[in-house]
Design a protein around this motif. Sequence first.
Motif, PDB file in Angstrom:
ATOM      1  N   ALA A   1      44.618  15.079  50.107  1.00 62.39           N
ATOM      2  CA  ALA A   1      45.246  15.625  49.094  1.00 62.39           C
ATOM      3  C   ALA A   1      46.761  15.454  49.194  1.00 62.39           C
ATOM      4  CB  ALA A   1      45.062  17.000  49.194  1.00 62.39           C
ATOM      5  N   MET A   2      47.310  15.443  50.531  1.00 64.32           N
ATOM      6  CA  MET A   2      48.619  15.285  50.582  1.00 64.32           C
ATOM      7  C   MET A   2      49.047  13.864  50.180  1.00 64.32           C
ATOM      8  SD  MET A   2      51.320  16.337  53.732  1.00 64.32           S
ATOM      9  CE  MET A   2      52.950  15.885  53.527  1.00 64.32           C
ATOM     10  N   ILE A   3      48.349  12.902  50.592  1.00 57.70           N
ATOM     11  CA  ILE A   3      48.569  11.217  50.325  1.00 57.70           C
ATOM     12  C   ILE A   3      48.321  11.256  48.907  1.00 57.70           C
ATOM     13  CG2 ILE A   3      47.599   9.113  50.521  1.00 57.70           C
ATOM     14  CD1 ILE A   3      46.816   9.717  53.373  1.00 57.70           C
ATOM     15  N   ALA A   4      47.343  11.710  48.457  1.00 57.38           N
ATOM     16  CA  ALA A   4      47.274  11.371  46.795  1.00 57.38           C
ATOM     17  C   ALA A   4      48.625  12.032  45.944  1.00 57.38           C
ATOM     18  CB  ALA A   4      45.950  12.017  46.373  1.00 57.38           C
ATOM     19  N   ARG A   5      49.045  13.148  46.404  1.00 58.67           N
ATOM     20  CA  ARG A   5      49.897  13.730  45.773  1.00 58.67           C
ATOM     21  C   ARG A   5      51.232  13.064  45.776  1.00 58.67           C
ATOM     22  NH1 ARG A   5      51.548  18.909  48.609  1.00 58.67           N
ATOM     23  NH2 ARG A   5      52.747  17.346  49.791  1.00 58.67           N
TER      24      ARG A   5
ATOM     25  N   HIS B   1      52.657   7.928  55.996  1.00 56.52           N
ATOM     26  CA  HIS B   1      52.942   8.447  57.226  1.00 56.52           C
ATOM     27  C   HIS B   1      53.122  10.072  57.590  1.00 56.52           C
ATOM     28  CE1 HIS B   1      54.057   7.863  61.728  1.00 56.52           C
ATOM     29  NE2 HIS B   1      55.036   8.542  61.367  1.00 56.52           N
ATOM     30  N   ASP B   2      54.049  10.389  56.527  1.00 55.37           N
ATOM     31  CA  ASP B   2      54.386  11.892  56.723  1.00 55.37           C
ATOM     32  C   ASP B   2      53.080  12.634  56.463  1.00 55.37           C
ATOM     33  OD1 ASP B   2      56.950  10.690  57.011  1.00 55.37           O
ATOM     34  OD2 ASP B   2      57.553  11.476  54.923  1.00 55.37           O
ATOM     35  N   ALA B   3      52.316  12.369  55.767  1.00 53.41           N
ATOM     36  CA  ALA B   3      50.941  13.079  55.588  1.00 53.41           C
ATOM     37  C   ALA B   3      50.341  13.293  56.891  1.00 53.41           C
ATOM     38  CB  ALA B   3      50.212  12.455  54.332  1.00 53.41           C
ATOM     39  N   MET B   4      50.072  11.951  57.421  1.00 55.66           N
ATOM     40  CA  MET B   4      49.489  11.756  58.696  1.00 55.66           C
ATOM     41  C   MET B   4      50.129  12.716  59.961  1.00 55.66           C
ATOM     42  SD  MET B   4      48.168   7.986  58.733  1.00 55.66           S
ATOM     43  CE  MET B   4      49.551   7.314  59.619  1.00 55.66           C
ATOM     44  N   VAL B   5      51.340  12.821  59.780  1.00 57.10           N
ATOM     45  CA  VAL B   5      52.161  13.713  60.802  1.00 57.10           C
ATOM     46  C   VAL B   5      51.622  15.215  60.413  1.00 57.10           C
ATOM     47  CG1 VAL B   5      54.352  14.581  61.478  1.00 57.10           C
ATOM     48  CG2 VAL B   5      53.513  11.859  61.342  1.00 57.10           C
ATOM     49  N   GLU B   6      51.790  15.457  59.476  1.00 57.50           N
ATOM     50  CA  GLU B   6      51.547  16.669  58.697  1.00 57.50           C
ATOM     51  C   GLU B   6      50.208  17.366  59.026  1.00 57.50           C
ATOM     52  OE1 GLU B   6      52.637  19.671  55.176  1.00 57.50           O
ATOM     53  OE2 GLU B   6      53.990  18.465  55.530  1.00 57.50           O
ATOM     54  N   THR B   7      49.243  16.540  58.490  1.00 55.65           N
ATOM     55  CA  THR B   7      47.914  17.113  58.341  1.00 55.65           C
ATOM     56  C   THR B   7      47.041  16.739  59.561  1.00 55.65           C
ATOM     57  OG1 THR B   7      47.152  15.137  57.121  1.00 55.65           O
ATOM     58  CG2 THR B   7      47.954  16.959  55.924  1.00 55.65           C
ATOM     59  N   ILE B   8      47.212  15.645  60.229  1.00 57.39           N
ATOM     60  CA  ILE B   8      46.043  15.265  61.354  1.00 57.39           C
ATOM     61  C   ILE B   8      46.902  15.088  62.742  1.00 57.39           C
ATOM     62  CG2 ILE B   8      44.610  14.216  59.644  1.00 57.39           C
ATOM     63  CD1 ILE B   8      45.392  11.395  60.414  1.00 57.39           C
ATOM     64  N   ALA B   9      48.231  15.512  62.752  1.00 54.92           N
ATOM     65  CA  ALA B   9      48.867  15.496  64.060  1.00 54.92           C
ATOM     66  C   ALA B   9      49.137  14.295  64.597  1.00 54.92           C
ATOM     67  CB  ALA B   9      48.104  16.542  65.131  1.00 54.92           C
TER      68      ALA B   9
ATOM     69  N   ALA C   1      56.425  -1.868  41.751  1.00 50.85           N
ATOM     70  CA  ALA C   1      57.774  -2.396  42.074  1.00 50.85           C
ATOM     71  C   ALA C   1      57.616  -2.671  43.517  1.00 50.85           C
ATOM     72  CB  ALA C   1      58.701  -1.430  41.450  1.00 50.85           C
ATOM     73  N   PRO C   2      58.258  -3.619  43.977  1.00 53.17           N
ATOM     74  CA  PRO C   2      58.587  -4.060  45.353  1.00 53.17           C
ATOM     75  C   PRO C   2      59.246  -2.765  46.162  1.00 53.17           C
ATOM     76  CG  PRO C   2      58.713  -5.960  44.156  1.00 53.17           C
ATOM     77  CD  PRO C   2      58.738  -4.900  43.146  1.00 53.17           C
ATOM     78  N   GLU C   3      60.182  -2.379  45.357  1.00 57.99           N
ATOM     79  CA  GLU C   3      61.060  -1.233  46.227  1.00 57.99           C
ATOM     80  C   GLU C   3      60.414  -0.038  46.625  1.00 57.99           C
ATOM     81  OE1 GLU C   3      61.937  -1.043  41.797  1.00 57.99           O
ATOM     82  OE2 GLU C   3      61.813  -2.828  43.405  1.00 57.99           O
ATOM     83  N   ARG C   4      59.189   0.065  45.829  1.00 62.46           N
ATOM     84  CA  ARG C   4      58.416   1.344  46.040  1.00 62.46           C
ATOM     85  C   ARG C   4      57.439   1.119  47.293  1.00 62.46           C
ATOM     86  NH1 ARG C   4      59.846   4.584  42.614  1.00 62.46           N
ATOM     87  NH2 ARG C   4      60.577   4.139  40.514  1.00 62.46           N
ATOM     88  N   ALA C   5      57.388  -0.081  48.057  1.00 62.00           N
ATOM     89  CA  ALA C   5      56.454  -0.110  49.092  1.00 62.00           C
ATOM     90  C   ALA C   5      56.715   0.919  50.294  1.00 62.00           C
ATOM     91  CB  ALA C   5      56.560  -1.674  49.422  1.00 62.00           C
ATOM     92  N   HIS C   6      58.297   0.768  50.674  1.00 60.13           N
ATOM     93  CA  HIS C   6      58.366   1.597  51.793  1.00 60.13           C
ATOM     94  C   HIS C   6      58.370   3.086  51.690  1.00 60.13           C
ATOM     95  CE1 HIS C   6      59.281  -1.725  54.810  1.00 60.13           C
ATOM     96  NE2 HIS C   6      59.747  -2.362  53.686  1.00 60.13           N
ATOM     97  N   PRO C   7      58.853   3.504  50.353  1.00 61.22           N
ATOM     98  CA  PRO C   7      58.637   5.006  49.969  1.00 61.22           C
ATOM     99  C   PRO C   7      57.001   5.467  50.243  1.00 61.22           C
ATOM    100  CG  PRO C   7      60.161   4.132  48.927  1.00 61.22           C
ATOM    101  CD  PRO C   7      59.517   3.029  49.403  1.00 61.22           C
ATOM    102  N   ILE C   8      56.063   4.359  49.698  1.00 56.85           N
ATOM    103  CA  ILE C   8      54.688   4.665  49.832  1.00 56.85           C
ATOM    104  C   ILE C   8      54.310   4.793  51.221  1.00 56.85           C
ATOM    105  CG2 ILE C   8      52.602   3.708  49.241  1.00 56.85           C
ATOM    106  CD1 ILE C   8      53.628   2.319  46.654  1.00 56.85           C
ATOM    107  N   GLY C   9      54.838   4.001  51.878  1.00 58.96           N
ATOM    108  CA  GLY C   9      54.399   3.888  53.331  1.00 58.96           C
ATOM    109  C   GLY C   9      54.629   5.242  54.036  1.00 58.96           C
ATOM    110  N   ASP C  10      56.144   5.582  53.781  1.00 51.95           N
ATOM    111  CA  ASP C  10      56.691   6.608  54.309  1.00 51.95           C
ATOM    112  C   ASP C  10      55.834   7.933  54.135  1.00 51.95           C
ATOM    113  OD1 ASP C  10      58.626   5.275  55.617  1.00 51.95           O
ATOM    114  OD2 ASP C  10      60.155   5.900  53.938  1.00 51.95           O
ATOM    115  N   ALA C  11      55.319   7.973  52.672  1.00 51.92           N
ATOM    116  CA  ALA C  11      54.561   9.187  52.379  1.00 51.92           C
ATOM    117  C   ALA C  11      53.342   9.289  52.847  1.00 51.92           C
ATOM    118  CB  ALA C  11      54.366   8.932  50.612  1.00 51.92           C
TER     119      ALA C  11
END
Length: 127
Positions: free
Chosen positions: A87-91, A25-33, A13-23
Motif C-alpha cells: 500500500a505504501m509503495i503504491a501510494r 526504500h522509505d516504505a521498506m524502512v517504515e513497514t518491514i523494518a 521521466a529520467p529525473e523521477r528514477a531516484h525519487p521512485i527508488g527513495d519511495a
Amino acid sequence: MPYVRIELPPTIAPERAHPIGDAVHDAMVETIAVPVDDKFQLITRHPPGAIVCTPEYLGVKHTAQALFIQIFLAPGRTLQQKRALYAMIARDVSAAAQVGPSDVLISLVETLRENWSFGDGVAHYTL
C-alpha cells in the motif's frame, strides 16, 4: 539486505528514477523494518516495447506507464506487513512517478539469508 529492481517504462521521466527508488526504500524502512542504510537498488529505464503488461488483470487496469518493482528479501515478514508495504509503495511511488497506483506492480521474492553475499565472496549471514 533487500535488493530492489525497479523497471521503468520510457514514459516516466529520467529525473523521477531516484525519487521512485527513495519511495520504495522509505516504505521498506517504515513497514518491514529494513535498516535505513540497507539500500541496494537497480533502476532500469526500458525502451518502448520492452515492458509488457496486460491492460487488465484481476480487475486492475494498467496503462503504458506501468512499472515493475521486484524486491528480493529474506523471509519473515507477516502478511500484514506485506500488505502495508504494498500500500505504501503504491501510494508513494505513484506520486513520485506521476502515474496511477494501478500502474505500480510489486512482487516479493523471499530467499534464505544463506543465499546472500555482500561482497568479497563471503556468505555474511552464515558467519
